[in-house]
Every structure is written in structure tokens, then in C-alpha cells.
Design an enzyme around this catalytic site. Structure first.
Site, PDB file in Angstrom:
ATOM      1  N   THR B 164      41.953 -14.460  46.704  1.00 38.61           N
ATOM      2  CA  THR B 164      43.406 -14.327  46.493  1.00 38.61           C
ATOM      3  C   THR B 164      43.784 -12.884  46.815  1.00 38.61           C
ATOM      4  O   THR B 164      44.015 -12.558  47.977  1.00 38.61           O
ATOM      5  CB  THR B 164      43.822 -14.708  45.054  1.00 38.61           C
ATOM      6  OG1 THR B 164      43.086 -13.927  44.132  1.00 38.61           O
ATOM      7  CG2 THR B 164      43.614 -16.177  44.798  1.00 38.61           C
ATOM      8  N   LYS B 190      34.852 -14.617  43.792  1.00 37.20           N
ATOM      9  CA  LYS B 190      36.163 -14.031  44.089  1.00 37.20           C
ATOM     10  C   LYS B 190      36.722 -13.446  42.802  1.00 37.20           C
ATOM     11  O   LYS B 190      36.385 -13.900  41.702  1.00 37.20           O
ATOM     12  CB  LYS B 190      37.115 -15.057  44.693  1.00 37.20           C
ATOM     13  CG  LYS B 190      37.588 -16.165  43.788  1.00 37.20           C
ATOM     14  CD  LYS B 190      38.695 -15.816  42.842  1.00 37.20           C
ATOM     15  CE  LYS B 190      39.878 -15.210  43.568  1.00 37.20           C
ATOM     16  NZ  LYS B 190      40.904 -14.821  42.523  1.00 37.20           N
ATOM     17  N   THR B 201      34.517 -12.751  36.220  1.00 42.33           N
ATOM     18  CA  THR B 201      35.001 -13.156  37.524  1.00 42.33           C
ATOM     19  C   THR B 201      36.111 -14.145  37.307  1.00 42.33           C
ATOM     20  O   THR B 201      36.243 -14.725  36.229  1.00 42.33           O
ATOM     21  CB  THR B 201      33.904 -13.850  38.335  1.00 42.33           C
ATOM     22  OG1 THR B 201      34.416 -14.054  39.650  1.00 42.33           O
ATOM     23  CG2 THR B 201      33.534 -15.196  37.744  1.00 42.33           C
ATOM     24  N   GLU B 288      41.645  -4.411  41.830  1.00 39.66           N
ATOM     25  CA  GLU B 288      42.912  -4.177  42.509  1.00 39.66           C
ATOM     26  C   GLU B 288      43.238  -2.687  42.549  1.00 39.66           C
ATOM     27  O   GLU B 288      43.334  -2.033  41.520  1.00 39.66           O
ATOM     28  CB  GLU B 288      44.010  -4.980  41.828  1.00 39.66           C
ATOM     29  CG  GLU B 288      43.844  -6.475  42.131  1.00 39.66           C
ATOM     30  CD  GLU B 288      44.695  -7.388  41.278  1.00 39.66           C
ATOM     31  OE1 GLU B 288      44.806  -8.563  41.635  1.00 39.66           O
ATOM     32  OE2 GLU B 288      45.236  -6.924  40.269  1.00 39.66           O
ATOM     33  N   ASN B 411      50.324  -5.472  41.306  1.00 38.64           N
ATOM     34  CA  ASN B 411      50.632  -6.387  40.218  1.00 38.64           C
ATOM     35  C   ASN B 411      52.101  -6.424  39.833  1.00 38.64           C
ATOM     36  O   ASN B 411      52.516  -7.280  39.056  1.00 38.64           O
ATOM     37  CB  ASN B 411      49.754  -6.067  39.011  1.00 38.64           C
ATOM     38  CG  ASN B 411      48.344  -6.540  39.262  1.00 38.64           C
ATOM     39  OD1 ASN B 411      48.139  -7.724  39.475  1.00 38.64           O
ATOM     40  ND2 ASN B 411      47.412  -5.617  39.310  1.00 38.64           N
ATOM     41  N   SER B 416      56.333 -12.002  44.035  1.00 38.16           N
ATOM     42  CA  SER B 416      57.523 -11.939  44.883  1.00 38.16           C
ATOM     43  C   SER B 416      57.167 -11.842  46.358  1.00 38.16           C
ATOM     44  O   SER B 416      56.021 -11.765  46.729  1.00 38.16           O
ATOM     45  CB  SER B 416      58.410 -10.767  44.462  1.00 38.16           C
ATOM     46  OG  SER B 416      57.641  -9.620  44.228  1.00 38.16           O
TER      47      SER B 416
END
Lengths: 416, 416
Positions: B164, B190, B201, B288, B411, B416
Site C-alpha cells: 500500500t 508489507k 506487520t 512511512e 498520513n 484524499s
């Protein structure tokens, strides 16, 4: 998205600072001791009239600062004649040097105030791990004692002197009556990061002219903390220095009260609780990099304690907080935060609101869900997230702010 | 400071992807079902030969996704013939529609695989709270079953289809011997955000040709999880969908083993543990917005469990993680994180290292502290923070990444 640069003053700051009235028995002076900052005050000295009693609530950190250790010990006596607060250096994790610095500070202050060292309370905020140069208080505190005064300007200066990364001074005031006699409560606070339960301010000092014994003060303060400072979080990080103290100068001539449950204290208790909530909310509104003030309300939990833990799980979730920063009505992340709290929850009974817009009900998206309506809520500067668990009567309400790029910027650069 | 824009690929990504060897009994196909993304694969179909046994470890969230509920139930039997994973939609908090979507998915997959629905395992990752359009699997899974194949390209495609916000596919492989017979273990994972204990995870699937009964597989997997996925955190947020499964096709002709403690499993256990650690570390390296990979090591705690909680408190602290992002050797924040963990700690016995540089000892700054040496460590892409508590023999090691402006950006904009 928020821009990366932190604005000079939080957009959530009150538009007007309250004017704090004189408080009999309290005199204030601030000074520039050059602890770390230049060109601004970094010392607060508060002179307290003889007869003042103190109560305190402190960090639950297992590694408290040297000043916190000192205050805890000093409260065994409970008489207070002076408070010394410095910003720029937390005197935390400084080992033997830290204890020596506190000893030197209270010695200098006791001399300035003409009291015992055990009647001096100290607090320090700023960088951890660097020795506090207490010798810089020499001369400074005596000079402060000589010119200490009361009045709105002095209170405002006090709130400013204890700021670190705060973008605005935090002050609040209340009046109440005890047995028909008017009393005043004035409070100041500082704190913007490293804010979490339990004890969510770094430093807050509250003063009243009420005449109450230490055990009553302590009971009122401990109870008030539960619904105020213990309900606010910026980043889930708990300071080594968290200190909330209440000083009562006994100058208001009301009858003696010895029981914290005395009904004649109802008005005072309510005023104190309200003041503590106001100060705690100001801390969240000055959360580092904050653009949004968030109230998280949890209802229908199995107990109040369970509701509180779920509310804190939501309020501390980086994914919820970044979604708020992005004005994204991402209620899936609220579900995630409920789920990770480890408290009783039934996915299929959950309902979630952003403001007045119900976005989820019975474990799924609300059939009437309107992205536009939810998004409109998210654009407001103050947002309420509400979760109903549908299990019982447990309620809680906590406050936090969003997590923005400015938070990262402020905290990636703090020492350098 | 890090710049706000997330790079297309994490700077911590491995320079070369491993080539996964064929694994007897496993065939793979990926497809574009158009669940949410366009122009990329979003479905992974894995065909498992008859006789395959499965084990699993799942999120501890109290609000698990519908696929997690399904897999937990299916494991009561333990036979596995197909795995279906989709990205783009987590099918979490979708109520009755979510359960219906799982039922439809396993029906379509069972038809494609020619097996019972209870032999199909499913996992979904992506947005929470939106109904999964399972009808898009119709035709797609049958077509996948027809062309499923083995080999490095298929494994690589599998790792890509389940991504993702991941910036690189995560694969690992090991070989070992069981009673002298060679076996292979291949795994994919992932996950990049919403990563926390327990189960760090979002999704990971491990396959082996070993011939082991379900209870042995489960014991090995549960034990391996403790030192791998349960030791990694990106943001302290726990997904509703965390799923780690181990499938054994029984194609390697080694003697039957019925006891997880059988010494003939030592090599296999070590290989599996190593593979799980490698995959878990890849997740942290793709955290991230991550620029730094951080290993937190805690020694001298009262117990291993206590050490683990302290290590996680450090690894989850936004202030520690932003300091790492800012390349700031701010060890005071490490003290703060130790203190807030609530575990036994004695401030005056603490010692802290960044890499090989001891910055604090016996509760104060190291007398030989060198800011330059500590800063040099902080500029490295991989950093070890070590804390010795000086209390006992408890040890722990966990992995995390820094907290950058890119995390906030990713995040704040995800939906959006």
C-alpha cells in the site's frame, strides 16, 4: 496540509490574556539569570507570606528531576515561603551535580526570603542532562525578593518567564466564596511538548488566598488533576519534571475548614477544577506545532477508567493526529485506536462522530454518511471526536492537538 | 532536517532484492482487480498443494477486520489450499457487509482452487471502513489459478501486489535442513505505517516445503514472532488487520516430526527466526517517511519483559524519533522515555550509548562526553541506541525508524 514552519504564536491561543487580580500574600519578580537564554527572563521568584501551605502533584516518571525530588521531600513539612522556577535547563538527569544545584538554589532563595530552606520550592524546565549553573541565582534572587510585587503585569511576567517552546503565556483566574468570604485563585502554566498523562503539564503553579490546611489542599489538587492535567496529551511523552503545585496564603479570613468534603468548599472546588481545566486546555492549545484543538469524548465504556484509556489511545495515536492535521475525516483510524487500547470493545456496537456528524454506527459506516459534512467539521480549528462503545456507562473526555510537520521540525531542532 | 517530500523509495531499502527460489507446492499469480488502485496489481492468489498445513498470528486489536476473524476460524481445521490477499481496501469495520465480502471471496477462491471454503485464507489491507467489492474477484481468481506459477519473478510480483504505502517490496528466503533433508523458506511482507506491537506487520506470508503438523508450525511461528514482528514499531499504532501466516506444503521428504522442541528442528527454527527478523526489519526500514533505521537495545533490566517495555517506550517516543530525524544526540529524551515506561529503573544507575559513544553514565552526562562523536553517530543511516539499567539481567532489542515531516505528510493525505 499544514505548512512546515511553526507560526510565532499558536493559532489556538486565546485572543486576549486574562488580567490576574492581586492575590494577598503573593508577590512576584522575574529576572534574567542567563541560564541558557539571552534577552529574555528565565527566573521566576514568588515570595509567599508566612503561613502559606503547599500541596503538589508530580510526574510519575521513574527518572524524576532533582527539583521534583526536592519538592516531594519539602512537602512533608508543607510550609511555603518562596518558589523559584527557572527555564532553559531542567536540572534533570544531572546526578550529584543536580542535587547540589538544588541545594545551592534553595540556600540562596532561603537567604533572600529569610526562611528555612525546607520552605523553598523549586522547579526547572528546559534541556535535560546539562548541569544547572545555580551560582547564577546569587544576587539575582535577593534582588527579586527586594522588588517583588503583585498585580496583572507581575502575573503576566511570571507566566512568560517559565516558558520554553511555549508560544504564549498561560494564565487563568477564578473567584469563589468560602463560607461567604470571597477568595481568589490565580494560576500559571507552561508546557507545549513532552505532554502526557499522568501529569500533562511540565509546570503549573496555582495560588489562592484561601486558608486551608495542607491535607485539604492536597485532596482538592489531586482530585482536580484527574479531570484536568491528567486528561491532556500532546505527544504521549511524559516529562521528568512535571510539577503542579497549589499554594494557599491563608489571607482570606474565612472560618477554618479541616475536611476536603466540607460542603462550604463546593464553590472553591468548582472554581479550582475549572481553573485547572482551563490551564490544561491551554497547554494542548499550545501543543508544539498545533493547528487544531481536539476534544476526544468516549461514552458507553465498561467503566470510566476504561473510557479514559480508550480516549487516551485515540488522543495519542499519530495516525489520528496526522489525519486531523490533514483535515481528513479518517474515522477508520479512530476504530484502530479503539481496538489497540486493549479495553473491552465490541466492533459491531461502535458509533463514531466528528462534531455532530455521525460517521459510523453499529460497526460500519453510517448509512447516511456525508463526506462533505464530515470534512466541514475537520476544517474547524476545534474538533470533537466522539466514540460510543455501547457497552456500559463509562465516560471520559480528554484533550489533545493535531500532529503537524511543525511538531517534527520543532523537535528535530530543539537542542541545536 | 529532513525535507517534507517523501522520496519515491525509502533510502533504507536494500540495494538488491533477494531472488526467491522455487518452493515445491506453492504457485503464485497476481492480478489487477481494480479494488481501489488503477494501473497496478492489487490481488495476490497463492495456490497451495493438497496436504499444506497453516499457522497464524494475528492482531491483538479488539476491533479486528473481517478477514482476520475468518482466518482465525479457518485455522481450527488448519488445512490450506489457497491464499487470497488484496490491497487497497482492508475490509475492516465494514460490519455485515465485511463478513459478506469475505464469504463471497472464499467462495470464488474455493471454486477456483477446487477446495473447501475453509481451506481458503484471506487478508486485506488498505482503507478501513469502506465495503470491499468482492464481486471484482469473480473470474479474476479462476484466471489466477489457471496461470499460477513458481519462481523469482512470481515471488517478486506477489510482494508488490500486497503493497500500500510501502515504497519497496519485502522478500526474504532461507534454506535449512530437517534431519538432513534440505528445506526452503520463502516469505513476503508489507507494512509501512500503523505498525506496532503486538504484531508489527500489517501482512506477512511465509511458505516452506517442510512437512510439519499444524501445532508444530504454530509453536515455531508464535515463538519467532516474539523476537521479530513483536519487536518492531513505526508509530505505535496497531492495525486491525495484522496477519502473519506460515504455510507448510510438506513436499520436502523428511521424517515426520511431531514435537516443536525436536532437536532436528534446530536449523529450521533458526532459519525461520532469521527470516522473520529480516522481514520485520524491512518493515521498519520502510516506515512511512523513514530516513533512519534505529535499533534500541536495553540491557540490565529486571527482566526481559521489563526490558522490552522500556525499549518499546523509547522506540515509540515521538520526541526520541524526531530527535533522530534531526540528527540530534538528545539523550535526555531517552531518559524521559525510560522514565515514562513505568518499569523499574534507577536514575542514578542509567548508562546510555548512541552507537559506540557512551553519552551518560551513573545518572549524569558521561564525563568524557563528546558532542562531536555523538553527532557523527546520528548522521549515520542506521543508529543503535543502547540503555543499560544496571539492575538485573533483562535484555531486549527492538527496531524502529525516525519520525519525519514526510510521515506527517503521508498520513495527513492518505485518503484524499
Amino acid at each position: 496540509m499544514s505548512s512546515a514552519k511553526a507560526p510565532p504564536v499558536s493559532p489556538l491561543a486565546p485572543t486576549a490574556m486574562p488580567e490576574l487580580p492581586p492575590l494577598p500574600g503573593v508577590r512576584i519578580a522575574t529576572a534574567q539569570a542567563g541560564i541558557r537564554y539571552s534577552g529574555r527572563t528565565d527566573v521566576l521568584y514568588v515570595a509567599l507570606e508566612s503561613g502559606t501551605r503547599a500541596a503538589g502533584v508530580f510526574t510519575r516518571s521513574k527518572c524524576p528531576s532533582a527539583p521534583v525530588d526536592w519538592c516531594r521531600d519539602a512537602l512533608a513539612d508543607g510550609s511555603a515561603r518562596a518558589l523559584v522556577v527557572n527555564s532553559g535547563n531542567a536540572n534533570a538527569f544531572t546526578g550529584r551535580l543536580g542535587r547540589d544545584a538544588v541545594a545551592r538554589t534553595v540556600e540562596i532563595a532561603a537567604q533572600a526570603a529569610g526562611c528555612r530552606t525546607g520552605e523553598v520550592y523549586v522547579a526547572s524546565t528546559g534541556v535535560i542532562g546539562e548541569p544547572l549553573p545555580a551560582e547564577r541565582f546569587e544576587g539575582v534572587l535577593a534582588e527579586c525578593a527586594a522588588r517583588a510585587e503583585d498585580g496583572p503585569a507581575a502575573w503576566n511576567a511570571a507566566a512568560r518567564a517559565i516558558m520554553t517552546t511555549d508560544t504564549f503565556p498561560k494564565l487563568a483566574t477564578r473567584t469563589a466564596e468560602i463560607a461567604g468570604v470571597p477568595v481568589t485563585i490565580n494560576g500559571i502554566a507552561k508546557g507545549a511538548g513532552m505532554i502526557a498523562p499522568d501529569m500533562a503539564t511540565m509546570l503549573s503553579f496555582v495560588f489562592t488566598d484561601a486558608a486551608l490546611p495542607q491535607d485539604v489542599l492536597q485532596a482538592l489538587l489531586s482530585a482536580g488533576t484527574k479531570t484536568s492535567f491528567n486528561c491532556v496529551t500532546v505527544d504521549g511523552d511524559t516529562s521528568t519534571s512535571d510539577t503542579l503545585m497549589l499554594f494557599a496564603t491563608a489571607r482570606a479570613g474565612h472560618p477554618a475548614i479541616t475536611d476536603p468534603a466540607d460542603p462550604r468548599l463546593a464553590g472553591f472546588r468548582e472554581a479550582l477544577d475549572g481553573l485547572l481545566i482551563e490551564l490544561a486546555q491551554l497547554v494542548a492549545k499550545d501543543g508544539e506545532g498545533a493547528r487544531k484543538f481536539v476534544t476526544v469524548r468516549v461514552t458507553g465504556a465498561e467503566s470510566d477508567a476504561s473510557a479514559h484509556r480508550i480516549a487516551m489511545s485515540i488522543a495519542n495515536s499519530p495516525l489520528v493526529k496526522t489525519a486531523v492535521a490533514g483535515e481528513d475525516a479518517n474515522w477508520g483510524r479512530v476504530v484502530m485506536a479503539v481496538g489497540k487500547a486493549g479495553e473491552p470493545a465490541d466492533r459491531d456496537r461502535l458509533a463514531i462522530w466528528f462534531g455532530d456528524v455521525r460517521v459510523a454506527v453499529q460497526g460500519a459506516r453510517d448509512p447516511d454518511y456525508s463526506e462533505a459534512a464530515a470534512s466541514a467539521v475537520m476544517r474547524e480549528p476545534e474538533i470533537e471526536i466522539r466514540v460510543d462503545l455501547g457497552l456500559g456507562d463509562g465516560n471520559a473526555r480528554v484533550w489533545t492537538c493535531d500532529l503537524t510537520k511543525a511538531y517534527v521540525e520543532i523537535n528535530g531542532d530543539y537542542r541545536s
